[in-house]
Design an enzyme around this catalytic site. Structure first.
Site, PDB file in Angstrom:
ATOM      1  N   THR A   1      -8.876 -10.295  -9.398  1.00 54.74           N
ATOM      2  CA  THR A   1      -7.789 -10.974 -10.103  1.00 54.74           C
ATOM      3  C   THR A   1      -8.179 -12.426 -10.277  1.00 54.74           C
ATOM      4  O   THR A   1      -8.533 -13.097  -9.321  1.00 54.74           O
ATOM      5  CB  THR A   1      -6.498 -10.918  -9.276  1.00 54.74           C
ATOM      6  OG1 THR A   1      -6.255  -9.564  -8.971  1.00 54.74           O
ATOM      7  CG2 THR A   1      -5.331 -11.481 -10.053  1.00 54.74           C
TER       8      THR A   1
ATOM      9  N   ARG B   1      -3.974  -9.193   5.932  1.00 55.45           N
ATOM     10  CA  ARG B   1      -4.013 -10.453   5.187  1.00 55.45           C
ATOM     11  C   ARG B   1      -2.600 -10.851   4.746  1.00 55.45           C
ATOM     12  O   ARG B   1      -1.878 -10.063   4.165  1.00 55.45           O
ATOM     13  CB  ARG B   1      -4.958 -10.327   3.980  1.00 55.45           C
ATOM     14  CG  ARG B   1      -6.419 -10.264   4.409  1.00 55.45           C
ATOM     15  CD  ARG B   1      -7.353 -10.060   3.243  1.00 55.45           C
ATOM     16  NE  ARG B   1      -7.187  -8.758   2.623  1.00 55.45           N
ATOM     17  CZ  ARG B   1      -7.832  -8.361   1.529  1.00 55.45           C
ATOM     18  NH1 ARG B   1      -8.690  -9.172   0.940  1.00 55.45           N
ATOM     19  NH2 ARG B   1      -7.634  -7.152   1.041  1.00 55.45           N
TER      20      ARG B   1
ATOM     21  N   PHE C   1      -4.995  -2.266 -10.280  1.00 54.71           N
ATOM     22  CA  PHE C   1      -3.588  -2.266  -9.874  1.00 54.71           C
ATOM     23  C   PHE C   1      -3.332  -1.437  -8.625  1.00 54.71           C
ATOM     24  O   PHE C   1      -2.187  -1.189  -8.263  1.00 54.71           O
ATOM     25  CB  PHE C   1      -2.698  -1.752 -11.022  1.00 54.71           C
ATOM     26  CG  PHE C   1      -2.711  -2.640 -12.237  1.00 54.71           C
ATOM     27  CD1 PHE C   1      -2.000  -3.825 -12.242  1.00 54.71           C
ATOM     28  CD2 PHE C   1      -3.444  -2.301 -13.361  1.00 54.71           C
ATOM     29  CE1 PHE C   1      -2.004  -4.668 -13.355  1.00 54.71           C
ATOM     30  CE2 PHE C   1      -3.462  -3.124 -14.487  1.00 54.71           C
ATOM     31  CZ  PHE C   1      -2.736  -4.310 -14.481  1.00 54.71           C
TER      32      PHE C   1
ATOM     33  N   ARG D   1      12.102  -3.658   8.920  1.00 50.22           N
ATOM     34  CA  ARG D   1      11.779  -2.781   7.785  1.00 50.22           C
ATOM     35  C   ARG D   1      12.882  -1.770   7.503  1.00 50.22           C
ATOM     36  O   ARG D   1      12.745  -0.919   6.616  1.00 50.22           O
ATOM     37  CB  ARG D   1      10.470  -2.022   8.072  1.00 50.22           C
ATOM     38  CG  ARG D   1       9.264  -2.915   8.210  1.00 50.22           C
ATOM     39  CD  ARG D   1       8.833  -3.457   6.861  1.00 50.22           C
ATOM     40  NE  ARG D   1       7.669  -4.316   6.967  1.00 50.22           N
ATOM     41  CZ  ARG D   1       6.988  -4.755   5.917  1.00 50.22           C
ATOM     42  NH1 ARG D   1       7.347  -4.406   4.703  1.00 50.22           N
ATOM     43  NH2 ARG D   1       5.976  -5.544   6.078  1.00 50.22           N
TER      44      ARG D   1
ATOM     45  N   CYS E   1      -2.579 -10.207  -2.211  1.00 47.29           N
ATOM     46  CA  CYS E   1      -2.405 -10.500  -3.645  1.00 47.29           C
ATOM     47  C   CYS E   1      -1.140 -11.263  -4.031  1.00 47.29           C
ATOM     48  O   CYS E   1      -1.212 -12.190  -4.822  1.00 47.29           O
ATOM     49  CB  CYS E   1      -2.447  -9.193  -4.426  1.00 47.29           C
ATOM     50  SG  CYS E   1      -4.103  -8.525  -4.507  1.00 47.29           S
TER      51      CYS E   1
ATOM     52  N   LYS F   1       1.660  -3.753   5.567  1.00 48.47           N
ATOM     53  CA  LYS F   1       2.448  -2.601   5.144  1.00 48.47           C
ATOM     54  C   LYS F   1       1.879  -1.389   5.875  1.00 48.47           C
ATOM     55  O   LYS F   1       0.828  -1.500   6.525  1.00 48.47           O
ATOM     56  CB  LYS F   1       2.403  -2.403   3.628  1.00 48.47           C
ATOM     57  CG  LYS F   1       1.002  -2.082   3.115  1.00 48.47           C
ATOM     58  CD  LYS F   1       0.927  -2.050   1.607  1.00 48.47           C
ATOM     59  CE  LYS F   1       1.342  -0.722   1.032  1.00 48.47           C
ATOM     60  NZ  LYS F   1       0.956  -0.574  -0.389  1.00 48.47           N
TER      61      LYS F   1
END
Ligand code: UDX
Ligand code: UDX
Length: 458
Positions: free
Chosen positions: A131, A345, A161, A432, A275, A338
């Site tokens: 990106t 990161r 993506f 969460r 990202c 996640k």
């Protein structure tokens, strides 16, 4: 047998590795080589323990490795021998000089472009996978064509993506593939060639072609929109906590509007990952560069809310636990940004650990895949941190559990057993909203979800 096509990818990271493995898997008549400056990483790709955890990736890599997929450190040889070069080296946020903390650090990209120029012996097609800020392709072209009349370089933009944790699925069945090229006959020819590769397994109508700048910008904007949804629902979760509304109910009602859609509306402790923040900062920097200050402020708000959400989580813990965390033991369920990845990161868990340590809490960090990265992230400040993979052992003797990653495993634990081994009164902060809050309350826990009324015994 001579391969139908020879492909090189520079950068064997979370993007380059899985993407190339899938191309090799789908196109057995191609020869795909992935190179990287980091010899350890390449050795891991060539071993039984891949450098990244991604469901389904092991079997794909093993089925094609050393057949038509090769991992190597020989970058220069790779450049000489391949005419089609994907570049997926990292583009972190700059930490120095102009644009520090905002702009993308393009030094690896530029270095790679110069390396390609130096070692090429014929025309090449260069494909941006990383990106990048809008108009990077132009800068790269200028480097590649500088003092060079011998060779032709066509630069394409083909942003990736895939999301971590579902990379294999996303690569096999993408919502869309985007390929940007110059509107020239040569650009069109290069674009058609890349379309031909993806068309091996992606339905043609999902392969979009456009100009390079639009392609580069679409990647930034896609991530900005996704992050914006998370910040939007998280902003409302703060309001829910003040008003006794329930964020899950609100998200369900809002998401059933077909125009809005129900995905990416899970309130959380905040978004992480390599990202979202980087790309929004990039977008903000770009807008400011062009004098679009209001537009820049608008997008920066997405990050402000994310920071606010992480801070709120720590404040809620502090408030709930009688305004002091000093010498209290806190168990963190999850450290990855996640579920289904070992990647940490920009994980909210890093920020939260640091804040809790500032409050002089003692931490026990548990995660099924991310403990090696957690140790690196907290290196130098982890005198009061233990890393324990087994969640029962991790929670025993602690005052509170903070759920920071939505690993499926955490839904299925025996919470009675966990409760019995904790210091009382026992607290659970579900960052969460993945646990059964009512059941936990009935066991005896004081339960603090995100965006819902807490369930407390006093
Ligand atoms: C990277 C970028 O972070 C992201 O912006 C882009 O969208 C895709 O590429 P990722 O694959 O997650 O994403 O990064 P990372 O796992 O850090 O991999 C980059 C790899 O490039 C590393 O293995 C690094 O060693 C390698 N690299 C870096 C080179 O081979 N050469 C360089 O000059 C710099
Ligand atoms: C993202 C984009 O989804 C992907 O298209 C792009 O190529 C790279 O960036 P990734 O960062 O791997 O992928 O994960 P993603 O699933 O988008 O999650 C990003 C963060 O948002 C995670 O921390 C996740 O927990 C959080 N999130 C996501 C929420 O808090 N709530 C949601 O509803 C969805």
């Amino acid at each position: 047998m001579t391969p139908e096509k020879k492909i090189l990818c520079i950068g064997a990271g979370y993007v380059g590795g899985p993407t190339m493995a899938l191309i090799a898997h789908k196109c057995p008549d191609y020869q795909v080589t992935v190179v990287d400056i980091n010899p350890e990483r390449i050795a891991q790709w060539n071993s039984d323990t891949l450098p990244i955890y991604e469901p389904g990736l092991d079997s794909i890599v093993k089925s094609v490795r050393d057949r038509n997929l090769f991992f190597s450190t020989e970058i220069e040889k790779g450049i000489r021998e391949n005419d089609l070069i994907f570049v997926s080296v990292n583009t972190p946020t700059k930490t120095f000089g102009v644009g520090s903390g905002m702009a993308a650090d393009l030094q690896y990209w530029e270095k790679t472009a110069r390396q390609i120029l130096e070692h090429s012996e014929g025309p090449k097609i260069i494909i941006e996978k990383s990106t990048l800020p809008v108009k990077t392709a132009q800068a790269m072209e200028r480097i590649l064509t500088a003092n060079n009349n011998r060779m032709r370089f066509d630069v394409l933009s083909n942003p990736e993506f895939l999301a971590e944790g579902t990379a294999v699925k996303d690569l096999e069945n993408p919502d869309r593939v985007l390929i940007g090229a110059h509107r020239t006959p040569e650009g069109k020819k290069a674009q058609d060639m890349l379309v031909g590769i993806y068309a091996r397994w992606v339905p043609r109508e999902r392969i979009l072609t456009c100009d390079i700048w639009s392609s580069e910008l679409s990647k930034l904007v896609s991530n900005a929109f996704l992050a914006q949804r998370v910040s939007s629902i998280n902003a409302i979760s703060a309001l829910c906590e003040k008003t006794d509304a329930d964020i899950t109910q609100v998200a369900r009602a809002v998401g059933m509007d077909g125009r809005i859609g129900n995905r990416f509306l899970n309130a959380s402790v905040g978004f992480g990952g390599s990202c979202f923040q980087k790309d929004i900062l990039n977008l903000v920097y770009l807008c400011r560069h062009y004098g679009l200050y209001e537009v820049a402020d608008y997008w920066e708000g997405v990050i402000r809310i994310n920071d606010h959400q992480k801070n709120r989580f720590v404040f809620n813990m502090l408030n709930a636990m009688f305004n002091t965390l000093a010498n209290k033991k806190i168990c963190m369920f999850g450290f990855a940004f996640k579920a289904d990845t070992g990647d940490t990161r920009e994980s909210p868990a890093i920020f939260i650990s640091k804040r809790l340590l500032e409050e002089k809490a003692e931490l026990v960090i548990s995660d099924p895949k991310a403990l090696p990265n957690a140790r690196i992230d907290l290196r130098g400040i982890d005198q009061n941190v233990r890393y324990v993979e087994d969640p029962y052992e991790a929670a025993a003797g602690t005052h509170a559990i903070a759920v920071l990653t939505e690993w499926g495993l955490y839904r299925t634990l025996d919470y009675q057993k966990i409760f019995d081994a904790m210091v009382q009164p026992a607290f659970i902060f579900d960052g969460r909203n993945v646990l059964d809050h009512k059941a936990l309350f009935e066991i005896g826990f004081n339960v603090y979800p995100i965006g819902k009324p807490p369930l407390i015994h006093f």
